[in-house]
Design an enzyme around this catalytic site. Sequence first.
Site, PDB file in Angstrom:
ATOM      1  N   GLU A 196       0.838  -1.188   0.000  1.00  0.00           N
ATOM      2  CA  GLU A 196       0.000   0.000   0.000  1.00  0.00           C
ATOM      3  C   GLU A 196       0.880   1.248   0.000  1.00  0.00           C
ATOM      4  OE1 GLU A 196      -2.357  -0.435   3.505  1.00  0.00           O
ATOM      5  OE2 GLU A 196      -2.730  -2.550   3.072  1.00  0.00           O
ATOM      6  N   GLU A 224      -4.564  -6.829   2.898  1.00  0.00           N
ATOM      7  CA  GLU A 224      -3.343  -7.572   3.189  1.00  0.00           C
ATOM      8  C   GLU A 224      -3.429  -9.019   2.713  1.00  0.00           C
ATOM      9  OE1 GLU A 224      -3.394  -3.995   5.630  1.00  0.00           O
ATOM     10  OE2 GLU A 224      -4.866  -5.608   5.371  1.00  0.00           O
ATOM     11  N   PHE A 258       1.899  -2.332   9.409  1.00  0.00           N
ATOM     12  CA  PHE A 258       2.148  -2.782  10.772  1.00  0.00           C
ATOM     13  C   PHE A 258       2.066  -4.301  10.820  1.00  0.00           C
ATOM     14  CE2 PHE A 258      -0.363   1.213  11.069  1.00  0.00           C
ATOM     15  CZ  PHE A 258       0.635   2.040  11.530  1.00  0.00           C
ATOM     16  N   ASP A 291       0.852  -5.868  13.089  1.00  0.00           N
ATOM     17  CA  ASP A 291      -0.475  -6.156  13.638  1.00  0.00           C
ATOM     18  C   ASP A 291      -1.452  -6.588  12.540  1.00  0.00           C
ATOM     19  OD1 ASP A 291      -0.092  -4.355  16.442  1.00  0.00           O
ATOM     20  OD2 ASP A 291       0.878  -3.562  14.652  1.00  0.00           O
ATOM     21  N   PHE A 292      -1.276  -6.019  11.349  1.00  0.00           N
ATOM     22  CA  PHE A 292      -2.189  -6.323  10.255  1.00  0.00           C
ATOM     23  C   PHE A 292      -1.904  -7.667   9.599  1.00  0.00           C
ATOM     24  CE2 PHE A 292      -2.578  -1.458   9.469  1.00  0.00           C
ATOM     25  CZ  PHE A 292      -3.254  -1.336  10.676  1.00  0.00           C
ATOM     26  N   ILE A 293      -0.833  -8.333  10.045  1.00  0.00           N
ATOM     27  CA  ILE A 293      -0.556  -9.695   9.572  1.00  0.00           C
ATOM     28  C   ILE A 293      -1.741 -10.605   9.894  1.00  0.00           C
ATOM     29  CG2 ILE A 293       0.792 -11.750  10.182  1.00  0.00           C
ATOM     30  CD1 ILE A 293       2.303 -10.188   8.214  1.00  0.00           C
ATOM     31  N   HIS A 305      -1.535  -1.285  17.001  1.00  0.00           N
ATOM     32  CA  HIS A 305      -0.540  -0.803  16.051  1.00  0.00           C
ATOM     33  C   HIS A 305       0.887  -0.944  16.575  1.00  0.00           C
ATOM     34  CE1 HIS A 305      -4.262   1.255  14.868  1.00  0.00           C
ATOM     35  NE2 HIS A 305      -3.754   1.289  13.652  1.00  0.00           N
TER      36      HIS A 305
END
Length: 343
Positions: free
Chosen positions: A29, A54, A77, A79-81, A123
């Site tokens: 992104e 993602e 981040f 976290d977005f995994i 985050h």
Amino acid sequence: MPETSFSEAIDRALALAMTRDPRVVVLGEDVRLQRRGAFVRFGANRVLDAPISESALLGTALGAAMAGLRPVVEIYFVDFIGVALDQLLNHAAKLEAFTGGRWQAPLVVRAACGGGYGDAGQHEQSLWGLLAGVPGLSVVVPSTPADAAGLLLAAVDHPGPVVFLEHKLLSQQWLDYLGGASREGVQFDVPAAGARGEVGEPPVPVPLGVAALRRQGGDLALVSLGVGVHRCLEAAELLEDEGVWAAVLDLRSVAPLDVQAIVDLGRRTGKVVVVDEDYTRGGLSGEVAAVLAEHGVRSAYARVTTEETIPYARALEDAVLPNVERIMAAAHSLLVNAPGKRG
């Protein structure tokens, strides 16, 4: 060697990898904005903007890797995994094993991690313990510009999927992008030795799974990675003032883990403190304890970790994340309760 910033070192390594190998492409992104230098240099066919999905991004990268490319996937981040975990857990990590080695997934997932700048628990997580527990995934966390460049080069060359995590306090680019530079009156404890440092020209690859001993010492071992290494170095200086010589081991990789370096240091000091910004349960700190036990190392042990959801308020956040005061308290507890070497 020239001195450069943490983020500049990664950009240099990425440009070098793209120059050496036309199969290396960047997806993510806003990457044409974030990596505009690479976009200008290598063009639209190798620096590809992606929608905010993602799962689709990682799925596309996996297919590209299977087709012969070497994608570097950028996720804002770590976290977005969680949104795309299926792509890593059930597909990329298992591809080689399930195909008997006929298919591989040579891709890098690059993500920002870590706290200390006021962005709270969705985050600022680290999650390297969660990811390193998946067979087939490699996970690296550099603490210096030289290692950031070297580990990225090694990750791009690796035949399997590698998660490359960069702590936001070390990257001025990430810190500025996330608003750190505009928060007047809010302090950020940025380790100077991690944010800037000497990097070879060209950068030298750093093998995955090889730890670095950042400081010698025979009384106590402080084991960490990322920003935690610099917190440990600061604590070690304070301990030296008390007559205690503490070694500092930078793991650099969570998977593969440098087991021999941990065992050797545990045996030499007899006291080990693991400083891990990730969560306490089921992660790196427990794995280090298991390694010591499985190799018969009779070492006193303590850990300084993140034990709860990271709060938004900066003062509360600083208390939850590992810091020098907590490291000193853990070290003192071992020195009091186990004054002599036992391993």
